[in-house]
Design an enzyme around this catalytic site. Structure first.
Site, mmCIF file in Angstrom:
data_model
loop_
_atom_site.group_PDB
_atom_site.id
_atom_site.type_symbol
_atom_site.label_atom_id
_atom_site.label_comp_id
_atom_site.label_asym_id
_atom_site.label_seq_id
_atom_site.Cartn_x
_atom_site.Cartn_y
_atom_site.Cartn_z
ATOM 1 N N TRP A 1 -67.250 15.086 82.023
ATOM 2 C CA TRP A 1 -66.164 15.571 82.272
ATOM 3 C C TRP A 1 -65.187 14.701 81.330
ATOM 4 O O TRP A 1 -64.978 13.631 81.580
ATOM 5 C CB TRP A 1 -65.949 15.351 83.557
ATOM 6 C CG TRP A 1 -64.271 16.026 84.063
ATOM 7 C CD1 TRP A 1 -63.296 16.193 83.266
ATOM 8 C CD2 TRP A 1 -63.935 15.767 85.300
ATOM 9 N NE1 TRP A 1 -62.100 16.712 83.883
ATOM 10 C CE2 TRP A 1 -62.293 16.121 85.240
ATOM 11 C CE3 TRP A 1 -64.142 15.274 86.491
ATOM 12 C CZ2 TRP A 1 -61.430 16.238 86.460
ATOM 13 C CZ3 TRP A 1 -63.347 15.431 87.642
ATOM 14 C CH2 TRP A 1 -62.290 15.736 87.488
ATOM 15 N N GLU A 2 -64.531 15.606 80.549
ATOM 16 C CA GLU A 2 -63.599 14.987 79.153
ATOM 17 C C GLU A 2 -62.109 15.588 79.509
ATOM 18 O O GLU A 2 -62.120 16.608 78.937
ATOM 19 C CB GLU A 2 -64.052 14.981 77.734
ATOM 20 C CG GLU A 2 -65.335 14.546 77.717
ATOM 21 C CD GLU A 2 -66.028 14.342 76.085
ATOM 22 O OE1 GLU A 2 -65.081 14.580 75.283
ATOM 23 O OE2 GLU A 2 -67.070 14.236 75.939
ATOM 24 N N PHE A 3 -61.469 14.977 80.089
ATOM 25 C CA PHE A 3 -61.677 13.678 80.926
ATOM 26 C C PHE A 3 -60.905 14.013 82.319
ATOM 27 O O PHE A 3 -59.608 14.712 82.168
ATOM 28 C CB PHE A 3 -60.972 12.380 80.221
ATOM 29 C CG PHE A 3 -61.782 12.203 78.887
ATOM 30 C CD1 PHE A 3 -62.761 11.200 79.266
ATOM 31 C CD2 PHE A 3 -61.364 12.652 77.936
ATOM 32 C CE1 PHE A 3 -63.388 10.756 78.026
ATOM 33 C CE2 PHE A 3 -61.998 12.194 76.717
ATOM 34 C CZ PHE A 3 -63.064 11.278 76.913
#
Ligand SMILES: *[C@@H]1O[C@H](CO)[C@@H](O)[C@H](O)[C@H]1NC(C)=O
Ligand SMILES: *[C@@H]1O[C@H](CO)[C@@H](O)[C@H](O)[C@H]1NC(C)=O
Ligand SMILES: *[C@@H]1O[C@H](CO)[C@@H](O)[C@H](O)[C@H]1NC(C)=O
Ligand SMILES: *[C@@H]1O[C@H](CO)[C@@H](O)[C@H](O)[C@H]1NC(C)=O
Ligand SMILES: *[C@@H]1O[C@H](CO)[C@@H](O)[C@H](O)[C@H]1NC(C)=O
Ligand SMILES: *[C@@H]1O[C@H](CO)[C@@H](O)[C@H](O)[C@H]1NC(C)=O
Ligand SMILES: *[C@@H]1O[C@H](CO)[C@@H](O)[C@H](O)[C@H]1NC(C)=O
Ligand SMILES: *[C@@H]1O[C@H](CO)[C@@H](O)[C@H](O)[C@H]1NC(C)=O
Length: 379
Positions: A137-139
């Protein structure tokens, strides 16, 4: 202190280059494989790695289940694990730089969505014969999102344990790819800390993305993944150090290594050091070049190649082009640094970007095994 330890590792690296040892520990030597037709999973030299990540899957934005309904995705997943699983552990990676951060936020904030999502990740991993699951997961960008991420990890671990207990199988591995430092910087003045306690309790490890620290998006040249940075905190050593100072168990930390360089267009061809003014990306795709392309560029243009001791990074320049990258020597130095911090291992982004004879990946493995064999681990 920094330069002393660097010298030590440089010495070790240079002195012992070429020593090979069999993989004899459970340390992590991982690589991400980006779904791409030009580089099939069968082209991965599995003797260089312990874990290979399939990048990427994404949750469906209506059902919150992993989207594998398209036929080719299912076929690709099956081909991937059938090709690799007798030699390495395989993990599904979910997310990535181009994924929808808002969707992760929505799932992580909602108990029912979390449960559905978690269930589907386990089902897909088992259906296709994977050994683990990775979240990229960014971010997370708010305090609430960081808290929700911690909760997601907790429930994910509980589900993974329950599934293993119910089926009598080895639990799936659970990992996450995370920002280069424990604090996600939104600006100079705000920072957000990852949920360190939940990471320690619930994840097998985190893949710290110790790269993209400088790039052509800024108007001056700089090492994309320099070990040190004498002027500010954009360095691998600062980032890894922050994770440990932040309380993450060192054995839960895996260092990221880029198999690509970043390129700039110099404003003044005769001003070509680190920090030289630049006007944007140089050659390559949006200012990124695979390592093998950097070496071709250097060869074809007769570029000047500079090993910068202050940052433990390499750059080359030719005409108005400037390229920052890692070579076998700087990778060996970084591997020694990771071992000095008692980290769990390293990972690469990504398969297909090294030279065809895997120069960098081989050097990293040799450097890692060297310290295990010669000293029983450095502390
Ligand atoms: C894979 O890597 C191993 C270890 O470095 C090496 O001995 C072998 O020749 C490589 N195989 C291929 C096909 O490149
Ligand atoms: C789901 O994603 C599609 C494609 O990006 C978009 O058109 C649609 O509006 C999204 N639906 C929801 C509920 O977010
Ligand atoms: C998937 O592929 C198979 C064989 O190519 C085909 O028979 C089947 O209809 C396809 N299913 C979907 C949902 O596209
Ligand atoms: C991302 O996900 C959110 C929530 O489902 C949705 O509203 C938005 O349209 C998505 N964005 C894209 C680019 O698909
Ligand atoms: C996922 O949910 C289904 C339906 O409730 C259930 O049968 C299955 O056991 C769940 N799988 C896992 C891994 O929890
Ligand atoms: C480079 O960026 C800095 C900070 O954003 C800005 O002050 C400066 O004017 C820029 N220089 C050039 C040459 O674009
Ligand atoms: C580097 O980070 C530390 C805290 O982690 C901070 O005190 C210091 O000001 C930072 N240095 C720079 C140049 O941003
Ligand atoms: C460098 O370029 C020359 C000619 O352009 C070529 O013959 C040689 O194989 C290249 N070497 C490497 C290492 O790419």
């Amino acid at each position: 202190m920094a330069s002393l330890s660097m010298l030590r590792f440089l010495f070790l690296a240079i002195f012992f280059v070429g020593i090979t040892a069999t993989t004899s520990t459970n340390d992590i030597k991982a690589i991400y494989w980006l779904e791409q037709p030009l580089f099939p999973p069968s082209a991965i030299n599995t003797s260089l790695f312990t874990h290979v990540y399939y990048a990427f899957l994404a949750p469906n934005n209506v059902t919150y289940e992993l989207d594998v309904v398209s036929n080719s995705t299912g076929t690709n997943l099956a081909t991937f694990t059938n090709t690799l699983r007798s030699n390495v552990a395989t993990l599904i990676s979910i997310g990535g730089a181009n994924s929808n951060s808002t969707l992760f936020s929505l799932i992580a904030a909602n108990a029912a969505a979390r449960a559905t999502f978690i269930n589907s990740t386990i089902t897909v991993a088992r259906t296709f014969g994977f050994n683990g699951i990775d979240l990229d997961w960014e971010f997370p960008r708010t305090v609430n999102e960081m808290n929700d991420l911690g909760l997601l990890f907790k429930e994910w671990r509980a589900a993974v344990s329950a599934e293993a207990a119910a089926t009598g199988r080895e639990p799936l591995l659970l990992t996450a790819a995370v920002y280069f430092s424990v604090d996600y910087f939104l600006s100079e003045t705000t920072s957000l800390r990852y949920p360190v306690d939940s990471i320690n309790e619930n994840l097998d490890w985190v893949n710290v993305m110790s790269y993209d620290l400088n790039g052509p998006w800024s108007n001056h040249t700089g090492p994309p993944a320099g070990l040190f940075d004498p002027k500010n905190n954009a360095s691998v050593s600062y980032g890894l150090g922050s994770w440990i100072r932040g309380g993450v168990i060192p054995k839960k930390v895996v260092m990221g290594l880029p198999l690509y360089g970043r390129t700039w267009q110099l404003l003044e061809p005769n001003v070509h050091g680190i920090g030289a003014p630049a006007s944007g990306p140089g050659p390559g795709s949006n200012g990124a070049m695979a390592l093998f392309q950097v070496l071709e560029f250097n060869n074809e243009t007769g570029a000047n190649v500079v090993c910068d001791k202050e940052t433990a990074s390499v750059y080359s320049y030719s005409g108005s082009y400037w390229v920052g990258y890692d070579d076998p020597k700087t990778v060996a130095v970084k591997v020694g640094f990771a071992q000095a911090l008692s980290l769990h291992g390293y990972f690469f982004w990504a398969a297909g970007l090294d030279t065809s004879d895997w120069k960098i990946s081989t050097q990293a493995l040799n450097a890692w095994m060297l310290c295990i064999e010669e000293t029983g681990g450095m502390n």
